[in-house]
Design an enzyme around this catalytic site. Structure first.
Site, short mmCIF file in Angstrom:
data_model
loop_
_atom_site.label_atom_id
_atom_site.label_comp_id
_atom_site.label_asym_id
_atom_site.label_seq_id
_atom_site.Cartn_x
_atom_site.Cartn_y
_atom_site.Cartn_z
N LYS A 87 0.82 -1.22 0.00
CA LYS A 87 0.00 0.00 0.00
C LYS A 87 0.85 1.27 0.00
O LYS A 87 0.36 2.35 -0.33
CB LYS A 87 -0.95 0.01 1.20
CG LYS A 87 -0.30 0.21 2.56
CD LYS A 87 -1.35 0.19 3.67
CE LYS A 87 -0.72 0.37 5.05
NZ LYS A 87 -0.09 1.67 5.25
N ASP A 88 2.15 1.16 0.36
CA ASP A 88 3.04 2.32 0.35
C ASP A 88 3.61 2.62 -1.02
O ASP A 88 4.19 3.68 -1.24
CB ASP A 88 4.20 2.11 1.33
CG ASP A 88 3.76 2.12 2.78
OD1 ASP A 88 2.69 2.69 3.08
OD2 ASP A 88 4.47 1.53 3.62
N ARG A 138 -8.06 8.70 3.55
CA ARG A 138 -9.03 7.69 3.14
C ARG A 138 -9.82 7.19 4.34
O ARG A 138 -11.06 7.08 4.30
CB ARG A 138 -8.28 6.54 2.45
CG ARG A 138 -9.14 5.49 1.78
CD ARG A 138 -9.40 4.26 2.62
NE ARG A 138 -8.21 3.75 3.26
CZ ARG A 138 -8.23 2.86 4.24
NH1 ARG A 138 -9.38 2.44 4.72
NH2 ARG A 138 -7.12 2.43 4.80
N ARG A 139 -9.15 6.90 5.46
CA ARG A 139 -9.85 6.42 6.65
C ARG A 139 -10.78 7.49 7.20
O ARG A 139 -11.92 7.20 7.59
CB ARG A 139 -8.83 5.99 7.72
CG ARG A 139 -8.12 4.70 7.37
CD ARG A 139 -6.99 4.38 8.34
NE ARG A 139 -6.36 3.10 8.00
CZ ARG A 139 -5.08 2.81 8.17
NH1 ARG A 139 -4.27 3.72 8.70
NH2 ARG A 139 -4.61 1.63 7.83
N ARG A 156 1.08 10.80 13.81
CA ARG A 156 2.21 10.31 13.02
C ARG A 156 3.11 9.43 13.87
O ARG A 156 3.00 9.37 15.09
CB ARG A 156 3.02 11.49 12.47
CG ARG A 156 2.28 12.35 11.43
CD ARG A 156 2.02 11.61 10.12
NE ARG A 156 3.18 10.87 9.69
CZ ARG A 156 4.24 11.40 9.10
NH1 ARG A 156 4.27 12.72 8.85
NH2 ARG A 156 5.26 10.66 8.73
N ARG A 162 2.74 5.50 17.84
CA ARG A 162 1.33 5.86 17.86
C ARG A 162 0.63 5.26 19.09
O ARG A 162 -0.19 5.91 19.73
CB ARG A 162 0.64 5.40 16.57
CG ARG A 162 1.17 6.11 15.34
CD ARG A 162 0.39 5.72 14.11
NE ARG A 162 1.08 6.16 12.90
CZ ARG A 162 0.52 6.27 11.70
NH1 ARG A 162 -0.76 5.98 11.55
NH2 ARG A 162 1.23 6.68 10.66
N CYS A 250 -1.09 7.41 -3.10
CA CYS A 250 -1.26 6.64 -1.87
C CYS A 250 -2.10 7.39 -0.84
O CYS A 250 -2.70 6.78 0.05
CB CYS A 250 0.11 6.31 -1.26
SG CYS A 250 1.22 5.43 -2.37
#
Length: 355
Positions: A87-88, A138-139, A156, A162, A250
């Protein structure tokens, strides 16, 4: 690969984070199962996405935040292969580079990690105004419209950072993270909820790991082909083709969901406004050949940046066409307007931060 035959040693590039190293070492372990005499040297480095921690990922202004420095090393032949979270990877790779292996996909859905004070709750039952930490537009776009009582704030850092911010800073009530990353880190017990109901989607290629190499390195491409998982390869081809056709990077508010069953591939995708109030979605499917694996293809044909010589080329082309055709349908319905507005808003925020 220069020297592979005589020294049987492969130089692997990886980010420095704990999760990246778990993924890299896991990929090396899989390779050793098939090539037990092969040796590996790992070189770690940091990327722009690792260095810049004080602003949202979407406002940095690049699509290759977690890959650029690694790809520079690959281009300079300082390493032979790179291990990535798929996904990156941007939907278009630098000239001369390809994805030579994609392993079986882990759980692609998003996971909710609640602050301990909210034990037993879910996103729907959190108190009004609860702050949800995520760096993904997106989330946020997906969840804002469904959970109107929640607030969203950028967070971040790597997974450990996190989680520490959630536990110690008293800023966040919950985090949204990729379940696959949590599982690989051994943090399954921290997951409070998995967003995997029928309407939930995820980022293109989320949950899959891939290996990037030089297209000219045919020997290494052949060695890596043993790692390919046919269903995952086809899912990634379709999802990456859709993202490329939409010209969504992305960080774009684009979500997908795909499956390969009974010689058929199905892809569902949505383009969203940043606030989640607008959504253009669709589904497309296509038949696949009965046999997904094939005899080795020396032509090393590239489909959506993937080279999978042991996977049916007809199947890969069918998967790519599903992604391209669905993207074109979404564009006709107005996805181009939503994405243009999202990019303009992200650019405006970037300009504000640079002042």
């Amino acid at each position: 690969m220069a020297g592979t035959q005589d020294r049987r040693k492969i130089r692997v590039g990886s980010r420095k984070s704990e999760l990246a190293m778990i993924q890299t070492n896991g990929m090396i372990g899989r390779m050793k199962e098939h090539h037990p005499t092969m040796q590996f040297d790992v070189t770690t480095m940091e990327t722009i996405g690792d260095f810049v921690q004080d602003i949202p990922l979407s406002t940095i202004g690049q699509s290759n935040l977690f890959t650029k420095e690694l790809e520079k090393a690959l281009a300079a032949s300082k390493v032979d292969m790179l291990v990535h979270s798929m996904k990156d990877l941007p939907s278009t790779l630098p000239d001369g580079m390809v994805i030579a292996a994609v392993c079986e996909r882990d759980d692609p859905f998003d996971a909710v990690v609640l602050h301990h004070k909210h034990k037993g709750l879910s996103l729907s039952t959190l108190p009004e105004g609860s702050v949800i930490g995520t760096s993904s537009v997106r989330r946020i776009a997906q969840l804002k419209n469904e959970y109107k009582h929640l607030c969203f704030r950028d967070v971040r850092g790597n997974v450990n950072t996190r989680l520490r911010k959630l536990d110690e800073d008293n800023t966040y009530d919950a985090l949204i993270l990729a379940k696959a990353g949590m599982d690989r880190m051994g943090w399954e017990h921290r997951i409070s909820q998995v967003l995997n109901e029928s309407h939930h989607m995820y980022a293109a290629s989320q949950g899959a790991l891939g290996v990037e190499v030089l297209a000219s390195n045919t020997e290494l491409i052949e060695l890596l082909s043993c790692l390919n998982h046919p269903e995952t390869v086809l899912q990634c081809v379709a999802e990456r083709a859709l993202l490329r056709t939409l010209e969504g990077g992305c960080s774009a508010p684009v979500a997908v969901r795909s499956k390969v069953t009974k010689q058929r591939i199905e892809l569902t995708a949505a383009s969203l406004s940043l606030d989640g109030s607008q959504k253009i979605a669709g589904t497309k499917s296509s038949p696949l050949p009965e046999e997904l694996k094939s005899s080795y293809d020396n032509a090393h044909r590239v489909v959506s940046s993937l080279v999978s010589p042991n996977i049916s080329h007809d199947a890969m082309l069918a998967a790519e066409e599903v992604g391209v055709s669905l993207a074109k349908e979404l564009l006709i319905q107005g996805a181009d307007v939503l994405l243009a507005e999202a990019k303009a808003e992200i650019e405006r925020k970037r300009e504000e931060q640079s002042k």
